[in-house]
Motif scaffolding. Sequence first.
Motif, short mmCIF file in Angstrom:
data_model
loop_
_atom_site.label_atom_id
_atom_site.label_comp_id
_atom_site.label_asym_id
_atom_site.label_seq_id
_atom_site.Cartn_x
_atom_site.Cartn_y
_atom_site.Cartn_z
N LEU A 236 0.83 -1.20 0.00
CA LEU A 236 0.00 0.00 0.00
C LEU A 236 0.87 1.25 0.00
O LEU A 236 0.53 2.25 -0.66
CB LEU A 236 -0.91 -0.01 1.23
CG LEU A 236 -2.18 0.82 1.10
CD1 LEU A 236 -3.10 0.21 0.05
CD2 LEU A 236 -2.90 0.92 2.43
N GLU A 237 1.96 1.23 0.72
CA GLU A 237 2.87 2.38 0.72
C GLU A 237 3.43 2.63 -0.67
O GLU A 237 3.62 3.78 -1.08
CB GLU A 237 4.01 2.14 1.73
CG GLU A 237 3.58 2.18 3.19
CD GLU A 237 3.24 3.59 3.66
OE1 GLU A 237 3.26 4.54 2.85
OE2 GLU A 237 2.94 3.74 4.86
N ARG A 238 3.71 1.56 -1.42
CA ARG A 238 4.21 1.73 -2.80
C ARG A 238 3.14 2.39 -3.68
O ARG A 238 3.45 3.26 -4.49
CB ARG A 238 4.64 0.39 -3.38
CG ARG A 238 5.96 -0.12 -2.85
CD ARG A 238 6.48 -1.27 -3.68
NE ARG A 238 5.60 -2.43 -3.61
CZ ARG A 238 5.70 -3.40 -2.70
NH1 ARG A 238 6.63 -3.33 -1.77
NH2 ARG A 238 4.87 -4.44 -2.71
N ALA A 239 1.90 1.95 -3.53
CA ALA A 239 0.82 2.55 -4.31
C ALA A 239 0.68 4.03 -3.97
O ALA A 239 0.53 4.89 -4.85
CB ALA A 239 -0.49 1.81 -4.05
N TYR A 240 0.73 4.35 -2.69
CA TYR A 240 0.61 5.73 -2.24
C TYR A 240 1.78 6.57 -2.75
O TYR A 240 1.59 7.70 -3.25
CB TYR A 240 0.56 5.74 -0.71
CG TYR A 240 0.34 7.10 -0.10
CD1 TYR A 240 -0.93 7.65 -0.01
CD2 TYR A 240 1.40 7.82 0.43
CE1 TYR A 240 -1.14 8.89 0.57
CE2 TYR A 240 1.21 9.06 1.01
CZ TYR A 240 -0.06 9.59 1.09
OH TYR A 240 -0.25 10.82 1.66
N GLU A 284 -1.40 2.44 -14.31
CA GLU A 284 -0.73 2.37 -13.02
C GLU A 284 -1.45 3.22 -11.97
O GLU A 284 -1.55 2.83 -10.80
CB GLU A 284 0.73 2.83 -13.16
CG GLU A 284 1.61 1.89 -13.97
CD GLU A 284 1.70 0.51 -13.36
OE1 GLU A 284 1.74 0.42 -12.12
OE2 GLU A 284 1.73 -0.48 -14.11
N VAL A 285 -1.95 4.38 -12.39
CA VAL A 285 -2.73 5.20 -11.46
C VAL A 285 -3.99 4.45 -11.02
O VAL A 285 -4.36 4.46 -9.84
CB VAL A 285 -3.10 6.54 -12.13
CG1 VAL A 285 -4.16 7.29 -11.32
CG2 VAL A 285 -1.86 7.41 -12.28
N SER A 286 -4.64 3.79 -11.98
CA SER A 286 -5.84 3.02 -11.65
C SER A 286 -5.53 1.90 -10.67
O SER A 286 -6.25 1.69 -9.69
CB SER A 286 -6.46 2.45 -12.93
OG SER A 286 -7.53 1.58 -12.64
N LEU A 287 -4.45 1.17 -10.92
CA LEU A 287 -4.09 0.06 -10.04
C LEU A 287 -3.80 0.57 -8.62
O LEU A 287 -4.22 -0.04 -7.63
CB LEU A 287 -2.87 -0.67 -10.60
CG LEU A 287 -3.10 -1.51 -11.86
CD1 LEU A 287 -1.78 -1.95 -12.46
CD2 LEU A 287 -3.98 -2.71 -11.55
N ALA A 288 -3.09 1.69 -8.54
CA ALA A 288 -2.78 2.25 -7.21
C ALA A 288 -4.05 2.72 -6.52
O ALA A 288 -4.26 2.46 -5.33
CB ALA A 288 -1.79 3.41 -7.36
N GLY A 289 -4.92 3.40 -7.26
CA GLY A 289 -6.16 3.88 -6.67
C GLY A 289 -7.08 2.76 -6.23
O GLY A 289 -7.73 2.85 -5.18
N ARG A 290 -7.14 1.70 -7.02
CA ARG A 290 -8.00 0.57 -6.64
C ARG A 290 -7.48 -0.11 -5.39
O ARG A 290 -8.26 -0.53 -4.53
CB ARG A 290 -8.08 -0.42 -7.80
CG ARG A 290 -8.98 0.03 -8.91
CD ARG A 290 -8.93 -0.87 -10.10
NE ARG A 290 -9.69 -2.10 -9.89
CZ ARG A 290 -9.97 -2.94 -10.88
NH1 ARG A 290 -9.57 -2.69 -12.11
NH2 ARG A 290 -10.67 -4.04 -10.64
N ARG A 291 -6.17 -0.21 -5.29
CA ARG A 291 -5.61 -0.85 -4.10
C ARG A 291 -5.91 -0.03 -2.85
O ARG A 291 -6.31 -0.56 -1.80
CB ARG A 291 -4.10 -1.04 -4.26
CG ARG A 291 -3.47 -1.88 -3.15
CD ARG A 291 -4.05 -3.27 -3.14
NE ARG A 291 -3.68 -4.03 -1.96
CZ ARG A 291 -4.19 -5.21 -1.64
NH1 ARG A 291 -5.11 -5.77 -2.42
NH2 ARG A 291 -3.81 -5.85 -0.55
#
Length: 817
Positions: A236-240, A284-291
């Motif tokens: 989650l930190e990586r997505a953020y 990649e933005v979508s994947l991060a936001g979904r997570r």
Amino acid sequence: MGARLIAPVRRFFPRRCSSSEEDVVLDLEALPGLSRAERVRAVDTWLGGLLVEAVAGTPPPRQRSGGPPPQSGTEGVALVAVGSLGRRELPPYGDLDLVLVHEGRSEIGAVADALWYPIWDTGLRLDHSVRSIPEAVSVASTDVKAGLGLLDARLVAGDADLAARLRAATLGSWRQAASKLLPQLRDLRRERARRLGELAFLLEPDLKEAYGGLREGQVLRAVAAAQLGDEPDAELERAYAFLLDVRDELRRRIGRPHDVLVRQEQRPVSVALGLADEDALLREVSLAGRRLAFVVDETWRRVEAALVRRPRGRYRRVRREPLAEGVVRQGDEVVLAQGARPAADPGLLLRAAAAAARADLLLSPYTLKVLAVHSPPVPEPWPAEVRWSFLRLLASGRAAVPVIEQLDQEGLLSRLLPEWDRVRSLPQRHPWHRFTVDRHLVEAAAAAAELTHDVDRPDLLLVAALLHDIGKGWPGDHSVVGEPIAAGIGARMGFGEADVATLATLVRHHLLLPATATRRDIDDPATIDRVAATIGNDPAVLQLLHALAQADGAATSSSAWSPWKAHLVAALVARVQGRLNGGPVPELEPVLHPTEARVTARLLDVPGTAGAVTVGIEDVADGQQVTIGGPDRSGLLSTCAGVLALNQLDVRAAKMSVENGYTTGVFAVRPRFGRAPVPEILADAVRAALEGTLPLAARLRQREADYRQNGGRTAPPRISWHNGEVSGAATGIVEVRATDRAGLLYRLTAAIAEEGLDVTSARIETLGADAVDCFYVCNPSGSPVEPDQRARVDEALVAATVGASASKELRKADTPG
């Protein structure tokens, strides 16, 4: 240590920050070029110098007789950063959120003035406050936004012990007031989601405020601070952190504080981040936001459950209710039964998912982890029990969507369908699509679940809905590419050979009915014959394609599946069904049929009954049907189209007929701004246009200038001819795909008429900023359209869409040598 600023300061943020024994210099011109850590370090150093100078320049109060000596220096004073600076996430062109904390120093007002004014003088945006610890705690315990900010409190300079006590008191207050503040935080989050949408599915997402954006990371930290959730894990930190990187690059590009990833900046931002293109960036933005959204949702469910239990002061024993073999309900979630053996039961994963969806519940996070770690691969082809569980999951409709998202987030969906990775979070750059490709497929399956009673093979409908766009992960026409992919998946699922062939046909032709209904004359027998031949004259396939078209449209948007389109598709299906039943096309009422005239406007220059313009209006699906009659003249369709455009009426279909020198045009229209057409106004306008007193072309040019939305840039159209698909008077179909403009139909039909062709009917479809207009044309003499005439029509159509000068440039560019 003193402090000074570079002057004049024109912009917020610097190239460098340097310090020495005597001064601290903050260069505001190039701070955006620094990394986040360097940026925070530079600003911290500068602010620390400002605090020291402010305290040193403020005379301390006199010592009271018999009292303790007054505090000096930064004793009892701390400059604390909150917000992005407090989290060490200060973006380019970001705000400074500062709290000056003190412990009873009477000169604190003077210190604050000496601190804030130099910051304001630079032009920086500053959110500031002066608080004692009790004051800060009091505000934080009643105001959720203030409380959230103080959770990020970080010492910049001054009394470290005072800052530590502030943080400890704030955390204690937050935990004590959690039952009151967290519901407020939940409501704020829901309101943001309602206003701004989901980050994962937006083509121009707000990286900070959209649901799944940077705010979600702050929500998770707030919940963890209340000791009701876990700290964010490494994934989650990586997505953020990725979303922070995107925001930083976006702000560097545009040179100002802005968090919406607008389309024109997506390519340069993707290049700066080392991604292939703007689609890769959005993915990649979508994947991060979904997570982020997924984890916050899971956390929030646990918070609400904890808040419900807290007032009672004790926990009740939760009853366990069997749902399926090895699966039980425990409270408001689904868990594995005590005797379940996930490592030895390949069907347990889908059995648990189906049971959860059927009960309108979710799998517990722990159960998901256990299944992800221990579930064995499903044998191929799938056993009947596994396939049945998968179909039960899809048939659960809306309740299946969050369960499938759970499987997706844990990587379990890709284990079942490896092809899913190609469409996962794949953006769709069309304004009528609400979702990424994978979510659109899940939504389509959910919509198809509501139509299973309308078809003989609901299992094939559900799987086809889930797979109909699976080819979008590969280059080429997604319908063609998706056909063999769907066939392979169907075979792996254990469907028989005939069913696999039907699935492949459904995926290959899932656009057949809506495309034909909106771009062809469905009253033409040739259209019916072509559709019947395409589906192999199979009534079962027609039935499934109709349901699939409805599910696909419902999962796309209301613009993509309007009542008018639903009406056209249903009318087409009825005609094809009649043909497949073994007889001729049934005598159904034409989609466009003349309406009784309500208003007559007589032409001055034409005697007799042929010299009158008549108008009739009738309400139809999602709009009106306008019938306009007038003397037979070349270009009458263009005249009527121009008048309708001037009256803010979008034409969706048109049909012309001539009898005894009198032409009748029937138009399906939709008011652009909700105002129904007025027959008297239309009749007078058509009469004036025919008499030459209404300059249609000039008026439409002015209308386009008033409402221009594309900045005057119009891409060249794509023109294609389709001969052999018509019967009756028409000898060909010309299809024009162009950027939509005010009066486009008027220009196109006028261009066709000027080249000597009559338009007998038209179908118009507007998809966002694009229009797909199809015209049935013929020569008045009945002769076929020759290649040289077709070339002249093409040239005229290009000029009509992009202008004559641009048309010449396009022809010049296409000339060899």
